[in-house]
Design a protein around this motif. Structure first.
Motif, mmCIF file in Angstrom:
data_model
loop_
_atom_site.group_PDB
_atom_site.id
_atom_site.type_symbol
_atom_site.label_atom_id
_atom_site.label_comp_id
_atom_site.label_asym_id
_atom_site.label_seq_id
_atom_site.Cartn_x
_atom_site.Cartn_y
_atom_site.Cartn_z
ATOM 1 N N MET A 85 48.110 44.799 43.293
ATOM 2 C CA MET A 85 46.823 43.551 43.669
ATOM 3 C C MET A 85 46.205 44.131 45.436
ATOM 4 O O MET A 85 45.071 43.749 45.641
ATOM 5 C CB MET A 85 48.013 42.120 44.944
ATOM 6 C CG MET A 85 47.128 40.617 45.130
ATOM 7 S SD MET A 85 46.143 40.484 43.874
ATOM 8 C CE MET A 85 46.604 40.032 41.873
ATOM 9 N N LEU A 89 41.839 44.506 44.837
ATOM 10 C CA LEU A 89 41.495 43.737 46.427
ATOM 11 C C LEU A 89 40.064 45.357 47.239
ATOM 12 O O LEU A 89 39.467 44.515 47.475
ATOM 13 C CB LEU A 89 42.413 43.482 47.844
ATOM 14 C CG LEU A 89 42.333 41.691 46.598
ATOM 15 C CD1 LEU A 89 43.406 41.113 47.703
ATOM 16 C CD2 LEU A 89 41.804 40.931 45.972
ATOM 17 N N SER A 175 49.440 29.135 42.597
ATOM 18 C CA SER A 175 47.967 28.987 43.154
ATOM 19 C C SER A 175 47.569 30.999 42.535
ATOM 20 O O SER A 175 46.679 31.213 41.716
ATOM 21 C CB SER A 175 47.458 29.231 43.953
ATOM 22 O OG SER A 175 47.994 27.809 44.513
ATOM 23 N N VAL A 176 48.865 31.276 42.701
ATOM 24 C CA VAL A 176 48.816 32.999 42.244
ATOM 25 C C VAL A 176 48.716 33.279 40.387
ATOM 26 O O VAL A 176 47.595 34.316 40.378
ATOM 27 C CB VAL A 176 50.009 34.071 42.836
ATOM 28 C CG1 VAL A 176 50.225 35.355 42.747
ATOM 29 C CG2 VAL A 176 49.675 33.893 44.682
ATOM 30 N N ALA A 179 45.572 32.828 39.547
ATOM 31 C CA ALA A 179 44.415 32.964 39.605
ATOM 32 C C ALA A 179 44.728 34.455 38.914
ATOM 33 O O ALA A 179 43.821 34.921 38.579
ATOM 34 C CB ALA A 179 44.096 33.397 41.713
ATOM 35 N N GLY A 180 45.997 34.925 38.700
ATOM 36 C CA GLY A 180 46.568 36.104 38.311
ATOM 37 C C GLY A 180 45.662 36.166 36.673
ATOM 38 O O GLY A 180 45.388 36.999 36.561
ATOM 39 N N ALA A 221 38.139 34.075 41.239
ATOM 40 C CA ALA A 221 39.746 34.474 41.549
ATOM 41 C C ALA A 221 39.711 35.566 42.588
ATOM 42 O O ALA A 221 40.648 35.646 43.477
ATOM 43 C CB ALA A 221 40.075 34.558 40.012
ATOM 44 N N GLY A 222 39.102 36.512 42.534
ATOM 45 C CA GLY A 222 39.153 37.502 43.765
ATOM 46 C C GLY A 222 39.619 37.307 44.587
ATOM 47 O O GLY A 222 39.857 37.862 46.145
ATOM 48 N N PHE A 225 42.324 35.407 45.805
ATOM 49 C CA PHE A 225 43.756 36.537 45.838
ATOM 50 C C PHE A 225 43.769 36.848 47.485
ATOM 51 O O PHE A 225 44.231 37.110 48.290
ATOM 52 C CB PHE A 225 42.729 37.680 45.420
ATOM 53 C CG PHE A 225 44.610 37.482 44.098
ATOM 54 C CD1 PHE A 225 45.696 36.922 44.667
ATOM 55 C CD2 PHE A 225 43.567 37.497 42.870
ATOM 56 C CE1 PHE A 225 46.771 36.371 42.947
ATOM 57 C CE2 PHE A 225 44.853 36.775 41.516
ATOM 58 C CZ PHE A 225 46.185 36.704 42.358
ATOM 59 N N LEU A 228 44.577 34.033 49.266
ATOM 60 C CA LEU A 228 45.948 34.098 48.994
ATOM 61 C C LEU A 228 47.618 35.464 50.004
ATOM 62 O O LEU A 228 48.347 34.800 49.869
ATOM 63 C CB LEU A 228 45.922 33.335 47.782
ATOM 64 C CG LEU A 228 46.156 32.484 46.826
ATOM 65 C CD1 LEU A 228 45.694 32.586 45.631
ATOM 66 C CD2 LEU A 228 46.947 31.095 47.732
ATOM 67 N N THR A 229 46.713 36.390 49.934
ATOM 68 C CA THR A 229 47.469 37.399 50.805
ATOM 69 C C THR A 229 47.385 37.561 51.659
ATOM 70 O O THR A 229 48.513 37.634 52.133
ATOM 71 C CB THR A 229 46.370 38.418 49.558
ATOM 72 O OG1 THR A 229 46.507 38.813 48.307
ATOM 73 C CG2 THR A 229 47.346 39.773 50.738
ATOM 74 N N HIS A 232 49.568 34.653 52.212
ATOM 75 C CA HIS A 232 51.111 35.438 52.519
ATOM 76 C C HIS A 232 51.898 36.007 53.309
ATOM 77 O O HIS A 232 53.127 36.234 53.639
ATOM 78 C CB HIS A 232 51.247 35.595 50.748
ATOM 79 C CG HIS A 232 52.449 36.702 50.227
ATOM 80 N ND1 HIS A 232 53.460 34.608 49.848
ATOM 81 C CD2 HIS A 232 53.180 37.541 49.584
ATOM 82 C CE1 HIS A 232 54.555 35.834 49.245
ATOM 83 N NE2 HIS A 232 53.998 37.412 49.005
#
Length: 286
Positions: A85, A89, A175-176, A179-180, A221-222, A225, A228-229, A232
């Motif tokens: 991932m 990115l 959520s992941v 998006a994934g 979605a990218g 992330f 989200l990253t 996290h």
């Protein structure tokens, strides 16, 4: 600010080609905004008493010093997925902010690694782990309601201790997952537009509008992330969350942390005697 970049097809049709790349910075700001708001909440707003009082755990003495949480297989999956991932990115967005390199091959290779790891995880979690442990249950929803009421100063019971995964982890996982699935499904089709040596190149597989919508979903979605990253990594480095982060490295958490944070009836662990804890069953960790 335009959220979508458009182009005109050879037939004069206006079609989307990708997201506006300024959304990269929107995602970055959103991730850091979450960090600031959460840190302020933890320091100022959060009530000192977190959980409802419970009677003494009859089986507390039977819990092992090291409570197994994540198996080696689950840990390897997590770090392979995380590495792929991060690579996705980097290869997707660094060229968009001016750092140029030959990124296409690295991007689709990382995408295939992510796809393979997710397929493995679906099989592993479905047949070898407790599949339902990562999905919200009735207690989670009741506790969420009570926490919200207490946040706004209303009278409500204190929440119970967590199961293996708190509701926040479960919602993040959902959520992941969404998006994934979006980046994987669109990304596999998008590989048909480049020379990979795996698929026969066919840029005419879909209409211009369909390709445009696919690139749009992939981009949205990218950038999702990105936020989200950031969230996290921030949560994983929070002092109160470090025992959970360490468990993803070493596979276990301490007995004291387990008893302080987790409900022994909602998350049964290896090492406790069945006659000391009603309904206790051993479980392998995800």
């Amino acid at each position: 600010m335009e959220l979508i970049q458009w182009a005109t097809s050879p037939w004069g049709q206006s079609v989307p080609i990708h997201i506006a790349w300024s959304l990269i910075w929107v995602a970055v700001i959103a991730g850091f905004f979450f960090m600031v708001v959460h840190a302020l909440y933890m320091m100022v707003v959060k009530p000192p008493k977190r959980f409802a009082e419970r009677k003494a755990e009859a089986a507390a003495a039977e819990v092992p010093d090291r409570v197994p949480r994540h198996s080696l297989t689950a840990r390897l999956f997590h770090w392979i997925m995380a590495t792929s991932m991060i690579a996705l990115l980097i290869t997707a967005f660094l060229p968009k902010i001016g750092i140029q390199f030959n990124w296409v091959a690295y991007h689709w290779i990382a995408g295939l690694v992510l796809t393979a790891s997710i397929l493995f995880h679906v099989i592993h979690s479905t047949f070898f782990l407790d599949f339902w442990s990562i999905w919200p249950d009735k207690t989670d929803l009741i506790d969420a309601k009570n926490r919200t009421l207490r946040f706004f100063g209303k009278d409500a019971p204190l929440p119970s201790k967590f199961a293996k995964y708190p509701l926040e982890n479960k919602l993040y996982h959902g959520s992941v997952m969404l998006a994934g699935l979006a980046v994987i499904a669109t990304g596999l089709f998008m590989m048909k537009r480049v020379e990979t040596g795996i698929f026969v190149r066919n840029p005419y597989l879909f209409s211009d509008m369909t390709w445009g919508m696919m690139y749009l979903l992939h981009g949205l979605a990218g950038v999702g992330f990105i936020a989200l990253t950031i969230m996290h990594i921030y949560m994983g480095l929070r002092p109160e969350k470090l025992p959970i982060t360490k468990s993803m490295i070493f596979g276990w958490m301490s007995r004291d942390f387990y008893l302080e944070e987790h409900d022994t009836e909602r998350w049964a662990v290896k090492g406790a005697k069945p006659d000391a804890k009603r309904g206790l069953a051993a479980s392998d960790g995800d």
